[in-house]
Design an enzyme around this catalytic site. Structure first.
Site, PDB file in Angstrom:
ATOM      1  N   TYR A   1      95.458  25.481  45.833  1.00  0.00           N
ATOM      2  CA  TYR A   1      94.446  25.301  46.879  1.00  0.00           C
ATOM      3  C   TYR A   1      93.869  23.902  46.724  1.00  0.00           C
ATOM      4  O   TYR A   1      93.489  23.507  45.609  1.00  0.00           O
ATOM      5  CB  TYR A   1      93.343  26.348  46.744  1.00  0.00           C
ATOM      6  CG  TYR A   1      92.218  26.193  47.751  1.00  0.00           C
ATOM      7  CD1 TYR A   1      90.965  25.715  47.369  1.00  0.00           C
ATOM      8  CD2 TYR A   1      92.409  26.517  49.095  1.00  0.00           C
ATOM      9  CE1 TYR A   1      89.943  25.570  48.280  1.00  0.00           C
ATOM     10  CE2 TYR A   1      91.383  26.372  50.021  1.00  0.00           C
ATOM     11  CZ  TYR A   1      90.152  25.899  49.610  1.00  0.00           C
ATOM     12  OH  TYR A   1      89.139  25.747  50.527  1.00  0.00           O
TER      13      TYR A   1
ATOM     14  N   ASP B   1      95.446  16.813  41.948  1.00  0.00           N
ATOM     15  CA  ASP B   1      94.173  17.330  42.448  1.00  0.00           C
ATOM     16  C   ASP B   1      93.401  17.846  41.223  1.00  0.00           C
ATOM     17  O   ASP B   1      93.639  18.966  40.759  1.00  0.00           O
ATOM     18  CB  ASP B   1      94.412  18.445  43.472  1.00  0.00           C
ATOM     19  CG  ASP B   1      93.096  18.989  43.984  1.00  0.00           C
ATOM     20  OD1 ASP B   1      93.115  19.792  44.936  1.00  0.00           O
ATOM     21  OD2 ASP B   1      92.031  18.629  43.418  1.00  0.00           O
TER      22      ASP B   1
ATOM     23  N   LYS C   1      83.290  18.777  42.135  1.00  0.00           N
ATOM     24  CA  LYS C   1      82.644  19.688  41.184  1.00  0.00           C
ATOM     25  C   LYS C   1      81.885  18.964  40.063  1.00  0.00           C
ATOM     26  O   LYS C   1      80.776  18.467  40.288  1.00  0.00           O
ATOM     27  CB  LYS C   1      83.695  20.676  40.653  1.00  0.00           C
ATOM     28  CG  LYS C   1      84.292  21.538  41.790  1.00  0.00           C
ATOM     29  CD  LYS C   1      85.261  22.558  41.302  1.00  0.00           C
ATOM     30  CE  LYS C   1      86.085  23.158  42.409  1.00  0.00           C
ATOM     31  NZ  LYS C   1      85.427  24.277  43.101  1.00  0.00           N
TER      32      LYS C   1
HETATM   33  P1  KE4 Z   1      85.555  21.716  47.995  1.00  0.00           P
HETATM   34  O1  KE4 Z   1      85.813  21.174  49.379  1.00  0.00           O
HETATM   35  O2  KE4 Z   1      85.324  23.219  48.011  1.00  0.00           O
HETATM   36  O3  KE4 Z   1      84.454  20.941  47.265  1.00  0.00           O
HETATM   37  O4  KE4 Z   1      86.841  21.463  47.105  1.00  0.00           O
HETATM   38  C1  KE4 Z   1      88.081  21.953  47.557  1.00  0.00           C
HETATM   39  C2  KE4 Z   1      89.019  22.108  46.369  1.00  0.00           C
HETATM   40  C3  KE4 Z   1      89.994  21.148  46.171  1.00  0.00           C
HETATM   41  N1  KE4 Z   1      90.851  21.230  45.126  1.00  0.00           N
HETATM   42  C4  KE4 Z   1      90.752  22.246  44.232  1.00  0.00           C
HETATM   43  C5  KE4 Z   1      91.718  22.291  43.088  1.00  0.00           C
HETATM   44  C6  KE4 Z   1      89.760  23.243  44.382  1.00  0.00           C
HETATM   45  O5  KE4 Z   1      89.687  24.250  43.484  1.00  0.00           O
HETATM   46  C7  KE4 Z   1      88.875  23.176  45.466  1.00  0.00           C
HETATM   47  C8  KE4 Z   1      87.802  24.222  45.707  1.00  0.00           C
HETATM   48  N2  KE4 Z   1      87.784  25.321  44.798  1.00  0.00           N
HETATM   49  C9  KE4 Z   1      87.230  26.563  45.308  1.00  0.00           C
HETATM   50  C10 KE4 Z   1      87.289  27.598  44.176  1.00  0.00           C
HETATM   51  N3  KE4 Z   1      88.599  28.074  43.971  1.00  0.00           N
HETATM   52  C11 KE4 Z   1      85.850  26.381  45.844  1.00  0.00           C
HETATM   53  C12 KE4 Z   1      85.096  27.683  46.071  1.00  0.00           C
HETATM   54  C13 KE4 Z   1      84.970  27.991  47.544  1.00  0.00           C
HETATM   55  O6  KE4 Z   1      85.951  27.760  48.300  1.00  0.00           O
HETATM   56  O7  KE4 Z   1      83.885  28.515  47.916  1.00  0.00           O
END
Ligand code: KE4
Length: 433
Positions: free
Chosen positions: A142, A237, A265
């Protein structure tokens, strides 16, 4: 006192699904979400005053735990000087300098406001730099919700993606090729067929969005070799792994240097921050220096920079945190394996540093197809039984458990005692049908 249920009823009237991000709705664990009132250290309190030991940690940013005093102080000090200027600040320079100092592959970075924005921008830079359009990603990884990343392969080792979200145009999806994680042969095959059209391969160097899946020996190095051979960029990523697996992230941990990396994060310390960066030659393509447009009203926001800088500097000053986190993670993983082995319940526990995942499948779990063998009904029972015991886990089998510096060895033992009690109670008994 307002209850979570009352808030959820109201929320569903004005927020799709009652939440601002789908996983928070607790959809796959069969209950309404808790509404959180406050948090400190490893603890969450819901609006009804119930306390939970938190292993989600806002999905990764809080490596020091909730309400880390130095970060709160830094945020307060910055906020008193104004919240946002839409103009360059010293803090942004310091943040970029620190990231480039800590992560060897970074020569230039650009701050954004989320991991999604970082990934979306990095993909555009890769396409602008190479003049190519195709992107390779891995099933189960993801990378945020940019259209090009919301693509799940059909069956088969290498296939053109079909959208796994409504609203993603087929034309976009067809520019994303997905292959199984850890399958270098499939990547080789894709490049043999279309290597001259592939702009980049994007990968979670440790996959943490299908549960936790580790790169097999040689996988990341293999991606580096293949992409270099065909003139495609390698994008790590590191939104989750960046500054979590070490000061130089997964790329330092595994000794493989990507061309571009994305972050989020931890670099925001709990405030909205993302970043992308890499080789100067590639990042020089980014506007206003280069022709790849990318922008953001709150990019490099001074208050968010204060939180991120304080977090990174705290990590730099306390590098032993990483071995402490790894030791706690190892104890948790080994303890879980022992409990379920004793009970003859087939599980797989994958762990690296402060990331851990208990899969309800015999395993091994080396890719998304393996992960999807997990018994999600059993995970649901496990999640709810742990919640009843005051332990707040990720409300999905396909997420990670995040340890922080605020979790003590005693907290880990408490978790293992709770799991032991649940298993002994037969709740998770494995019935051969
Ligand atoms: P954000 O746009 O949510 O800040 O980041 C996206 C993203 C990009 N790359 C990786 C490896 C990620 O894990 C994420 C976001 N992680 C999720 C949890 N698995 C965020 C939680 C959510 O979607 O509410």
């Amino acid at each position: 006192m307002t209850t979570s249920h009352e808030l959820f009823q109201r929320a569903q009237e004005v927020l799709p699904g009652g939440v601002n991000s789908p996983v928070r709705a607790f959809g796959s664990v069969g209950r309404e979400p808790l509404f959180i009132d406050q948090a400190a250290g490893p603890w969450l309190w819901d609006v009804e005053g119930n306390r939970y030991l938190d292993f989600v940690g806002s999905w990764g940013p809080l490596i020091f735990g909730h309400a880390y005093e130095p970060v709160l102080a830094a945020v307060e000090e910055a906020a008193k000087k104004g919240l946002s200027y839409g103009a360059p600040t010293a803090a942004e320079v310091e943040m970029a300098e620190l990231m480039c100092c800590l992560v060897p592959s970074l020569e230039m970075v650009r701050m954004v406001s989320s991991g999604t924005e970082a990934v979306m921008s990095a993909l555009r830079v890769a396409r602008g730099y190479t003049g190519r359009e195709l992107i390779v990603k891995f099933q189960g990884c993801y990378h945020g919700h940019a259209d090009a990343m919301l693509v799940q392969a059909g069956s088969g080792a290498a296939t053109f993606g079909v959208p796994d979200s409504a609203g993603v145009p087929a034309a976009i999806a067809q520019q994303t090729i997905t292959v199984p994680y850890n399958d270098l042969a499939a990547v080789q095959q894709v490049f043999r067929e279309q290597g001259q059209e592939i702009a980049a391969v994007i990968v979670e160097p440790v996959a943490a969005n299908m549960g936790v899946v580790l790169p097999e020996e040689g996988f990341l190095a293999g991606l580096r070799e293949i992409t270099a051979h065909y003139g495609a960029l390698l994008i790590f990523d590191e939104v989750i792994t960046g500054f979590r697996l070490g000061l130089d992230g997964a790329q330092g941990y595994f000794g493989v240097q990507p061309d571009l990396s994305t972050f989020g994060k931890i670099i925001g310390g709990g405030l909205p921050v993302g970043a992308f960066g890499g080789r100067r030659e590639v990042m020089s393509e980014v506007a206003p220096l280069g022709k790849v447009y990318q922008a953001g009203t709150l990019s490099g926001n001074p208050v968010a920079m204060a939180a991120g800088l304080c977090t990174l500097k705290s990590l730099q000053e306390q590098p032993s945190i990483y071995e402490q986190l790894a030791s706690k993670g190892k104890r948790l993983a080994e303890g879980l394996r022992a409990i379920f082995q004793e009970a003859k319940i087939p599980v797989t526990v994958n762990q690296i540093g402060s990331l851990c995942c208990l899969f309800f499948t015999a395993g091994p779990v080396n890719n998304y197809a393996d992960a999807k063998q997990s018994d999600t009904e059993r995970y649901k029972k496990y999640f709810n039984a742990m919640l009843e015991r005051g332990i707040y886990l990720s409300p999905s089998q396909f997420e990670a458990l995040f340890l922080s510096a605020a979790h003590t060895a005693d907290h880990i033992e408490w978790v293992l005692e709770a799991v032991q009690e649940i298993v002994e109670g037969g709740l998770l008994a494995w019935r051969e049908f």
